[in-house]
Write a protein that holds these residues in place. Structure first.
Motif, PDB file in Angstrom:
ATOM      1  N   HIS A 176       0.868  -1.164  -0.067  1.00  0.00           N
ATOM      2  CA  HIS A 176      -0.165   0.212  -0.010  1.00  0.00           C
ATOM      3  C   HIS A 176       0.808   1.413  -0.099  1.00  0.00           C
ATOM      4  CE1 HIS A 176      -2.834   2.975   1.130  1.00  0.00           C
ATOM      5  NE2 HIS A 176      -1.848   3.357   2.040  1.00  0.00           N
ATOM      6  N   GLN A 177       1.887   1.236   0.939  1.00  0.00           N
ATOM      7  CA  GLN A 177       2.768   2.366   0.845  1.00  0.00           C
ATOM      8  C   GLN A 177       3.594   2.664  -0.377  1.00  0.00           C
ATOM      9  OE1 GLN A 177       4.686   0.997   4.392  1.00  0.00           O
ATOM     10  NE2 GLN A 177       4.665   3.018   5.082  1.00  0.00           N
ATOM     11  N   ILE A 178       3.733   1.592  -1.166  1.00  0.00           N
ATOM     12  CA  ILE A 178       4.458   1.848  -2.405  1.00  0.00           C
ATOM     13  C   ILE A 178       3.394   2.351  -3.481  1.00  0.00           C
ATOM     14  CG2 ILE A 178       5.401   0.314  -4.491  1.00  0.00           C
ATOM     15  CD1 ILE A 178       6.654  -1.745  -2.299  1.00  0.00           C
ATOM     16  N   HIS A 179       2.156   1.758  -3.504  1.00  0.00           N
ATOM     17  CA  HIS A 179       1.408   2.417  -4.425  1.00  0.00           C
ATOM     18  C   HIS A 179       0.829   3.957  -4.097  1.00  0.00           C
ATOM     19  CE1 HIS A 179       1.405  -1.349  -6.126  1.00  0.00           C
ATOM     20  NE2 HIS A 179       0.260  -1.969  -5.630  1.00  0.00           N
ATOM     21  N   GLY A 216       8.958   6.866  -2.507  1.00  0.00           N
ATOM     22  CA  GLY A 216       9.695   7.160  -3.771  1.00  0.00           C
ATOM     23  C   GLY A 216      10.279   5.944  -4.499  1.00  0.00           C
ATOM     24  N   ASP A 217      11.445   6.131  -4.825  1.00  0.00           N
ATOM     25  CA  ASP A 217      12.127   4.851  -5.599  1.00  0.00           C
ATOM     26  C   ASP A 217      12.861   3.852  -4.828  1.00  0.00           C
ATOM     27  OD1 ASP A 217      11.053   5.911  -8.038  1.00  0.00           O
ATOM     28  OD2 ASP A 217      12.711   6.926  -8.655  1.00  0.00           O
ATOM     29  N   VAL A 218      13.345   4.220  -3.775  1.00  0.00           N
ATOM     30  CA  VAL A 218      13.908   3.522  -2.741  1.00  0.00           C
ATOM     31  C   VAL A 218      13.346   3.316  -1.481  1.00  0.00           C
ATOM     32  CG1 VAL A 218      16.089   3.214  -1.510  1.00  0.00           C
ATOM     33  CG2 VAL A 218      16.163   4.247  -3.848  1.00  0.00           C
ATOM     34  N   GLU A 263       6.437 -10.957  -6.407  1.00  0.00           N
ATOM     35  CA  GLU A 263       5.053 -10.548  -7.099  1.00  0.00           C
ATOM     36  C   GLU A 263       5.899  -9.340  -8.182  1.00  0.00           C
ATOM     37  OE1 GLU A 263       2.827  -8.195  -4.794  1.00  0.00           O
ATOM     38  OE2 GLU A 263       2.328  -9.649  -3.181  1.00  0.00           O
ATOM     39  N   GLY A 264       6.976  -9.227  -8.278  1.00  0.00           N
ATOM     40  CA  GLY A 264       7.809  -8.105  -9.381  1.00  0.00           C
ATOM     41  C   GLY A 264       7.628  -6.870  -8.921  1.00  0.00           C
ATOM     42  N   LEU A 265       6.997  -6.483  -7.639  1.00  0.00           N
ATOM     43  CA  LEU A 265       6.737  -5.044  -7.376  1.00  0.00           C
ATOM     44  C   LEU A 265       8.201  -4.412  -6.970  1.00  0.00           C
ATOM     45  CD1 LEU A 265       4.753  -2.949  -6.881  1.00  0.00           C
ATOM     46  CD2 LEU A 265       4.532  -3.829  -4.576  1.00  0.00           C
ATOM     47  N   ILE A 266       9.200  -5.146  -6.486  1.00  0.00           N
ATOM     48  CA  ILE A 266      10.489  -4.447  -5.923  1.00  0.00           C
ATOM     49  C   ILE A 266      11.539  -5.153  -6.691  1.00  0.00           C
ATOM     50  CG2 ILE A 266       9.661  -3.395  -3.749  1.00  0.00           C
ATOM     51  CD1 ILE A 266      10.694  -5.821  -2.156  1.00  0.00           C
ATOM     52  N   ASP A 267      12.942  -4.854  -6.447  1.00  0.00           N
ATOM     53  CA  ASP A 267      14.030  -5.443  -6.537  1.00  0.00           C
ATOM     54  C   ASP A 267      15.070  -5.277  -5.290  1.00  0.00           C
ATOM     55  OD1 ASP A 267      13.673  -6.552  -9.251  1.00  0.00           O
ATOM     56  OD2 ASP A 267      14.260  -4.577 -10.220  1.00  0.00           O
ATOM     57  N   VAL A 320      11.827  -0.125  -5.875  1.00  0.00           N
ATOM     58  CA  VAL A 320      10.512  -0.161  -6.500  1.00  0.00           C
ATOM     59  C   VAL A 320      10.723  -0.668  -8.055  1.00  0.00           C
ATOM     60  CG1 VAL A 320       8.270   0.823  -7.472  1.00  0.00           C
ATOM     61  CG2 VAL A 320       9.263   1.477  -5.186  1.00  0.00           C
ATOM     62  N   ALA A 321      10.286  -1.874  -8.551  1.00  0.00           N
ATOM     63  CA  ALA A 321      10.720  -2.270  -9.796  1.00  0.00           C
ATOM     64  C   ALA A 321       9.720  -1.862 -10.665  1.00  0.00           C
ATOM     65  CB  ALA A 321      10.719  -3.729  -9.933  1.00  0.00           C
ATOM     66  N   ALA A 322       8.539  -1.729 -10.369  1.00  0.00           N
ATOM     67  CA  ALA A 322       7.281  -1.441 -11.193  1.00  0.00           C
ATOM     68  C   ALA A 322       5.997  -1.076 -10.537  1.00  0.00           C
ATOM     69  CB  ALA A 322       6.907  -2.685 -12.195  1.00  0.00           C
TER      70      ALA A 322
END
Length: 259
Positions: free
Chosen positions: A33-36, A41-43, A71-75, A84-86
Motif C-alpha cells: 500500500h505504501q508503495i502504491h 519514492g523509488d527506494v 510479485e515483481g513489485l520490488i528489486d 521499486v521495480a514497477a
C-alpha cells in the motif's frame, strides 16, 4: 452466603500464536500500500527502519520483502538496497471511462487493431446486446498500450447500427467510448461489469509480455447508452502487475443492525 459471579466473561482471550509467514503477509500488505501511495519514492527504507515502523522483526520484514519481490513489485540489489521495480496504474471502478480518459496524464494510449470485422453474433453475445439470434455485429480486437507498455487485450462486440460507423473511424488512437457518443448523439449511461482474476494462457501471455499463467484482471462490461440501449459488450484482459482497480463505495441502509 456470598455467591461469586462467574469469571469466564472477564477473562482476556488467550493469545493466538501467529506464524512468521502470517506476520510477513500482513507487513507485505502494508508496504505494498505504501508503495502504491508513493510513500517511499523509488527506494524503500532499510529493513531496520521498516521493522521499527511495522513493529516486526527484521526476519519478518525480510520475508515480507521477498513476497513483494516475487510479485515483481520490488528489486533487491546488493549495495543498492530495495527499489521499486514497477509501479501500478489506478483504474477506477466508480466511473464509466475509456482507457485514454483513465490514464490521462500518464502517457499516450495507443491501440494495435488486431481485428475489425462484421461477424454473426454468438448466441450469448446476441442475448446480452438485445439482438435477434444470428444478427450481425461488429467485432474488434485491440492490444492497448500505454506508451510502449502493453496493458490490456480488449475483445469488443458492438451493435450493428453503431458498430458499422465505428469501422469508418480511426481505431488506433481513439477510445471506443468517444466514438459511441459521437455516433449515437447520446452520452453513455451505465454499465454492468464483473471482475475476476484469470491466468494468462500462453498466447495472451506472449501478447501482453507477461509470463505464462501470470495473473490477469478479467473485466467483462456491458455498456448502455443514456436511454438504456445496450451497445457495447467487452471482454478485457488487463495486466495484473501494472493495473490496480480502485473505487469509492457508499454503504446503503443495512437490512439488519446489531443492537
Amino acid at each position: 452466603m456470598q455467591v461469586s459471579e462467574p469469571q469466564d466473561d472477564q477473562r482476556a482471550p488467550a493469545p493466538v500464536r501467529r506464524l512468521r509467514a502470517d506476520q510477513a503477509r500482513r507487513v507485505a500488505d502494508l508496504i505494498r500500500h505504501q508503495i502504491h501511495a508513493g510513500a517511499f519514492g523509488d527506494v524503500l527504507p532499510s529493513e531496520q527502519q521498516l521493522a521499527a515502523e511495522h513493529d516486526a522483526s527484521r526476519n519478518t520484514v525480510r520475508e515480507a520483502l521477498t513476497l513483494l519481490k516475487d510479485e515483481g513489485l520490488i528489486d533487491r540489489l546488493p549495495k543498492v538496497g530495495t527499489r521499486v521495480a514497477a509501479r501500478k496504474y489506478d483504474h477506477g471502478l466508480d466511473a464509466l471511462l475509456g482507457l485514454q480518459e483513465t490514464f490521462q496524464g500518464h502517457g499516450t494510449v495507443r491501440n494495435e487493431v488486431r481485428a475489425a470485422l462484421r461477424i454473426s453474433a454468438p448466441p450469448a453475445v446476441a442475448r446480452r446486446l438485445g439482438l435477434a439470434a444470428g444478427a450481425r455485429v461488429v467485432y474488434l480486437e485491440r492490444l492497448r498500450y500505454l506508451a510502449e507498455l502493453p496493458l490490456s487485450l480488449d475483445l469488443t462486440y458492438l451493435t450493428p447500427e453503431i458498430g458499422d460507423q465505428v469501422l469508418d473511424h480511426d481505431l488506433a488512437s481513439t477510445d471506443i467510448f468517444v466514438l459511441l457518443e459521437q455516433i449515437s448523439g447520446q452520452r453513455l449511461g451505465s454499465a454492468d461489469l464483473s471482475l475476476e482474476a484469470v491466468a494468462a494462457d500462453p498466447h495472451t501471455a506472449a501478447t501482453l509480455d507477461v509470463p505464462a499463467a501470470a495473473p490477469l484482471l478479467m473485466l467483462e462490461r456491458l455498456t448502455r447508452l443514456d436511454d438504456g440501449t445496450p451497445v457495447d459488450l467487452e471482454f478485457i484482459r488487463m495486466r495484473g502487475d501494472r493495473i490496480t482497480m480502485r473505487g469509492n463505495l457508499t454503504r446503503t441502509n443495512p437490512e439488519w443492525k446489531v443492537i
